[in-house]
Design a protein around this motif. Structure first.
Motif: not given
Length: 192
Positions: A50-52, A121-122, A175-178, A181-182
């Motif tokens: 949620k925070d990400i 993680s990013s 690619t930046a993702q959480n 996978g978003e």
């Protein structure tokens, strides 16, 4: 004499069965604790995701990923052929990224945020049709220690990460993702 042996064996058997029952009871308590911990962990993961979602990735000039917990600014990148400085021992060319990670002033120091943890993680690096690149060693002594340093709230620490290239023709997409996978945006880096 046989009678004493029989009583001893029966006593030993009863003690063993009693110990198994106690051990099984302890196992049940442990399982309950693990389930509780797992549920708490899942709640933390949901909170983190949620925070990400508050994340932005500026793919223009600044090349900066901003989350509520930390920011990562890519300061430089370079393709290093096998055998050259920084990739002396590699058999394939690598693409290296240098960056600065800044922990939010509100970041909890107990999270043990390091530049490497934040990067890993990013970001995901691909080349070609979504072929994930693997991490490669980068011989840059100036970042050996800082990569694993815990970043204090409000502090900035420099880091570097490299990926093995599949070829030296196809651009790399970062690619930046959480964790779910978003994605939040991508940058393309030429490797020629």
């Amino acid at each position: 004499m046989k009678h004493i042996k029989l009583v001893s064996i029966l006593s030993l058997t009863l003690l063993t069965l009693g110990a198994c029952g106690a051990s099984n009871q302890e196992g049940t308590d442990t399982n309950t604790k693990q389930e509780t911990t797992s549920k708490e962990s899942n709640n933390d993961d949901k909170k983190a995701v949620k925070d990400i979602k508050k994340t932005t990735f500026n793919t223009n000039d600044s090349k900066e990923l901003k989350t509520n917990a930390y920011n990562i600014k890519i300061t430089d990148h370079k393709v290093i052929p096998a055998g050259e400085e920084g990739n002396e021992y590699g058999k394939e060319a690598i693409i290296a990224f240098w960056y600065e990670t800044t922990a939010s002033k509100d970041e909890d120091e107990s999270d043990n945020l390091t530049p490497m943890k934040a990067w890993m993680s990013s970001f995901i690096a691909t080349q070609g049709k979504d072929k994930n690149l693997s991490i490669a060693p980068l011989n840059d002594d100036s970042f050996d220690e800082t990569q694993k340093e815990t970043i204090k709230p409000g502090e900035t620490i420099k880091g570097a990460t490299a990926y093995k290239l599949i070829n030296e023709e196809t651009p790399v997409e970062l690619t930046a993702q959480n964790i779910s996978g978003e994605t939040f945006g991508s940058l393309t880096f030429d490797v020629k």
